[in-house]
Design a protein around this motif. Structure first.
Motif, PDB file in Angstrom:
ATOM      1  N   GLN A  88      83.614  52.472 -13.189  1.00 18.04           N
ATOM      2  CA  GLN A  88      82.286  53.002 -12.911  1.00 18.04           C
ATOM      3  C   GLN A  88      81.909  52.798 -11.445  1.00 18.04           C
ATOM      4  OE1 GLN A  88      79.213  51.135 -15.173  1.00 18.04           O
ATOM      5  NE2 GLN A  88      77.622  52.574 -14.546  1.00 18.04           N
ATOM      6  N   LEU A  89      82.170  51.596 -10.916  1.00 16.60           N
ATOM      7  CA  LEU A  89      81.842  51.309  -9.523  1.00 16.60           C
ATOM      8  C   LEU A  89      82.644  52.199  -8.585  1.00 16.60           C
ATOM      9  CD1 LEU A  89      80.404  49.539  -7.432  1.00 16.60           C
ATOM     10  CD2 LEU A  89      82.281  47.889  -7.651  1.00 16.60           C
ATOM     11  N   VAL A 120      83.121  56.779  -4.831  1.00 13.01           N
ATOM     12  CA  VAL A 120      83.826  58.013  -4.476  1.00 13.01           C
ATOM     13  C   VAL A 120      82.861  59.189  -4.429  1.00 13.01           C
ATOM     14  CG1 VAL A 120      85.559  59.671  -5.279  1.00 13.01           C
ATOM     15  CG2 VAL A 120      86.066  57.223  -5.312  1.00 13.01           C
ATOM     16  N   ALA A 121      81.858  59.158  -5.310  1.00 12.98           N
ATOM     17  CA  ALA A 121      80.860  60.241  -5.335  1.00 12.98           C
ATOM     18  C   ALA A 121      79.895  60.180  -4.147  1.00 12.98           C
ATOM     19  CB  ALA A 121      80.077  60.192  -6.642  1.00 12.98           C
ATOM     20  N   GLY A 122      79.963  59.113  -3.354  1.00 13.98           N
ATOM     21  CA  GLY A 122      79.140  59.033  -2.159  1.00 13.98           C
ATOM     22  C   GLY A 122      77.923  58.144  -2.261  1.00 13.98           C
ATOM     23  N   ARG A 123      77.743  57.439  -3.363  1.00 12.19           N
ATOM     24  CA  ARG A 123      76.593  56.540  -3.479  1.00 12.19           C
ATOM     25  C   ARG A 123      76.823  55.293  -2.641  1.00 12.19           C
ATOM     26  NH1 ARG A 123      73.985  55.699  -9.260  1.00 12.19           N
ATOM     27  NH2 ARG A 123      72.288  55.119  -7.826  1.00 12.19           N
ATOM     28  N   PRO A 168      77.006  51.335  -1.578  1.00  7.79           N
ATOM     29  CA  PRO A 168      77.431  50.190  -2.398  1.00  7.79           C
ATOM     30  C   PRO A 168      76.275  49.481  -3.096  1.00  7.79           C
ATOM     31  CG  PRO A 168      78.559  50.176  -0.298  1.00  7.79           C
ATOM     32  CD  PRO A 168      77.525  51.249  -0.210  1.00  7.79           C
ATOM     33  N   SER A 169      75.114  49.396  -2.443  1.00  5.22           N
ATOM     34  CA  SER A 169      73.979  48.707  -3.056  1.00  5.22           C
ATOM     35  C   SER A 169      73.552  49.394  -4.347  1.00  5.22           C
ATOM     36  CB  SER A 169      72.813  48.648  -2.078  1.00  5.22           C
ATOM     37  OG  SER A 169      72.427  49.964  -1.680  1.00  5.22           O
ATOM     38  N   ALA A 170      73.426  50.735  -4.301  1.00  8.89           N
ATOM     39  CA  ALA A 170      73.012  51.476  -5.492  1.00  8.89           C
ATOM     40  C   ALA A 170      74.081  51.424  -6.569  1.00  8.89           C
ATOM     41  CB  ALA A 170      72.700  52.929  -5.119  1.00  8.89           C
ATOM     42  N   ALA A 171      75.362  51.495  -6.148  1.00 10.74           N
ATOM     43  CA  ALA A 171      76.457  51.438  -7.125  1.00 10.74           C
ATOM     44  C   ALA A 171      76.494  50.090  -7.824  1.00 10.74           C
ATOM     45  CB  ALA A 171      77.787  51.728  -6.433  1.00 10.74           C
ATOM     46  N   LEU A 172      76.309  49.009  -7.063  1.00  7.43           N
ATOM     47  CA  LEU A 172      76.312  47.680  -7.667  1.00  7.43           C
ATOM     48  C   LEU A 172      75.118  47.485  -8.601  1.00  7.43           C
ATOM     49  CD1 LEU A 172      77.411  45.422  -4.678  1.00  7.43           C
ATOM     50  CD2 LEU A 172      78.677  45.830  -6.796  1.00  7.43           C
ATOM     51  N   GLU A 173      73.963  47.968  -8.197  1.00  9.01           N
ATOM     52  CA  GLU A 173      72.776  47.847  -9.045  1.00  9.01           C
ATOM     53  C   GLU A 173      72.976  48.580 -10.371  1.00  9.01           C
ATOM     54  OE1 GLU A 173      70.172  46.074  -8.769  1.00  9.01           O
ATOM     55  OE2 GLU A 173      70.260  45.364  -6.698  1.00  9.01           O
ATOM     56  N   HIS A 174      73.561  49.759 -10.301  1.00  6.66           N
ATOM     57  CA  HIS A 174      73.787  50.527 -11.534  1.00  6.66           C
ATOM     58  C   HIS A 174      74.803  49.828 -12.438  1.00  6.66           C
ATOM     59  CE1 HIS A 174      75.271  54.032 -13.965  1.00  6.66           C
ATOM     60  NE2 HIS A 174      73.967  54.169 -14.101  1.00  6.66           N
ATOM     61  N   ALA A 193      88.181  49.618   6.578  1.00  2.54           N
ATOM     62  CA  ALA A 193      88.813  50.603   5.704  1.00  2.54           C
ATOM     63  C   ALA A 193      87.817  51.070   4.653  1.00  2.54           C
ATOM     64  CB  ALA A 193      90.051  50.000   5.043  1.00  2.54           C
ATOM     65  N   GLY A 194      88.075  52.230   4.085  1.00  2.61           N
ATOM     66  CA  GLY A 194      87.163  52.789   3.093  1.00  2.61           C
ATOM     67  C   GLY A 194      87.104  51.929   1.846  1.00  2.61           C
ATOM     68  N   LEU A 195      85.899  51.505   1.473  1.00  2.00           N
ATOM     69  CA  LEU A 195      85.740  50.660   0.295  1.00  2.00           C
ATOM     70  C   LEU A 195      86.087  51.424  -0.974  1.00  2.00           C
ATOM     71  CD1 LEU A 195      84.823  48.012  -0.997  1.00  2.00           C
ATOM     72  CD2 LEU A 195      82.477  48.875  -0.945  1.00  2.00           C
ATOM     73  N   ALA A 196      85.680  52.679  -1.035  1.00  2.00           N
ATOM     74  CA  ALA A 196      85.952  53.491  -2.225  1.00  2.00           C
ATOM     75  C   ALA A 196      87.448  53.658  -2.433  1.00  2.00           C
ATOM     76  CB  ALA A 196      85.279  54.851  -2.103  1.00  2.00           C
ATOM     77  N   SER A 197      88.189  53.903  -1.348  1.00  2.00           N
ATOM     78  CA  SER A 197      89.640  54.073  -1.465  1.00  2.00           C
ATOM     79  C   SER A 197      90.316  52.780  -1.909  1.00  2.00           C
ATOM     80  CB  SER A 197      90.204  54.529  -0.120  1.00  2.00           C
ATOM     81  OG  SER A 197      91.614  54.630  -0.172  1.00  2.00           O
TER      82      SER A 197
END
Length: 275
Positions: free
Chosen positions: A113-114, A119-122, A124-130, A182-186
């Motif tokens: 999920q994270l 990857v969808a562009g959100r 990190p703060s919003a992704a972690l909260e979700h 480096a890209g966190l999503a990658s």
């Protein structure tokens, strides 16, 4: 002495003693619990209070029983209490293993999920909260990011929970991404792929171990079936085991070997799971 004559007061005392032993080891709050149980911990309290209280209660029950019952009945009660203690310990460890397995599954879902949200562009703060809203174990990580604390260290602290050790890899990926740019999503995407492969391997291993566990339980129950068949053919094996001194010794050894066999299989399974 017949089986019916041997299973009276001693049987009641045996059940009570076994219940005391089980209650001392049962996870979570209960009549004999020494404090609230915390999820993800072994259940041992600081200072070894539980380890001291368990033999204390068993010895007290044994002394009280010896004062009012014949030694033969006391031995039978102690055998039953020991079997109850060992059985409760095995059940507790098995439940802890299942809880760790559920945590491992939930961990993979949270990582997927994270990664998907990053990857969808959100941000990190919003992704972690979700993710923290879906799985409260990640709450400390979201809080660390929000206040500007060490996020990789927060991941490692969550990884201390049984079954969540793979979060150390997530912490390493987060730290490398933060230091190198480096890209966190990658980075998390590669970690998620590896975790998914490890999860598939664990499912295969668990399937292989299931047959060994089932065989061990069947072997442990075979003596009970043999005794039942012996009683059905006109013999009195239960009376011998519950009333004769040699029978009591055989009963104690048989229960000890059965519990030791089950514990050995579980220990082998845990060793395989660690690898």
């Amino acid at each position: 002495m017949s089986a019916s004559g041997a299973i009276g007061v001693p049987a009641l005392l045996a059940v009570v003693s076994a219940g005391v032993a089980a209650a001392l080891l049962w996870p979570g709050p209960g009549l004999l619990s020494l404090g609230p149980a915390r999820a993800g911990f072994s259940g041992r309290e600081p200072g070894g209070r539980r380890g001291v209280t368990t033999p204390l209660v068993v010895v007290t029950c044994g002394v009280l029983a010896a004062a009012v019952l014949p030694i033969q009945h006391v031995v039978l009660a102690l055998i039953a209490a020991g079997a109850g203690w060992g059985g409760a310990l095995l059940v507790r460890r098995r439940r802890a293993a299942r809880a760790a397995e559920q945590t491992s599954v939930r961990l993979l879902e949270a990582c997927e999920q994270l990664t998907g949200e990053l990857v969808a562009g959100r941000p990190p703060s919003a992704a972690l909260e979700h993710c923290a809203a879906e799985w409260d174990a990640i709450g400390p990580v979201a809080e660390a990011f929000r206040v500007g604390a060490d996020v990789p260290d927060a991941w490692r602290q969550v990884a201390e929970r049984p079954g969540a050790a793979d979060l150390r890899v997530v912490a390493a990926a987060w730290q490398v991404s933060h230091r190198t740019g480096a890209g966190l999503a990658s980075a998390l995407e590669h970690v998620t792929v590896d975790l998914r492969a490890q999860r598939a391997t664990r499912r295969v291993v668990a399937g292989e171990l299931a047959s060994a566990r089932a065989t061990a339980r069947l072997i442990a129950l075979l003596p009970v079936l043999a005794l039942t068949f012996g009683a059905g053919t006109g013999g009195d094996p239960w009376g011998f085991l519950l009333s004769h001194p040699v029978g009591l010794g055989c009963l104690a050894l048989g229960l000890a070997f059965a519990l030791a066999g089950l514990a050995w299989i579980e220990a082998l399974a845990r060793e395989v799971d660690r690898r």
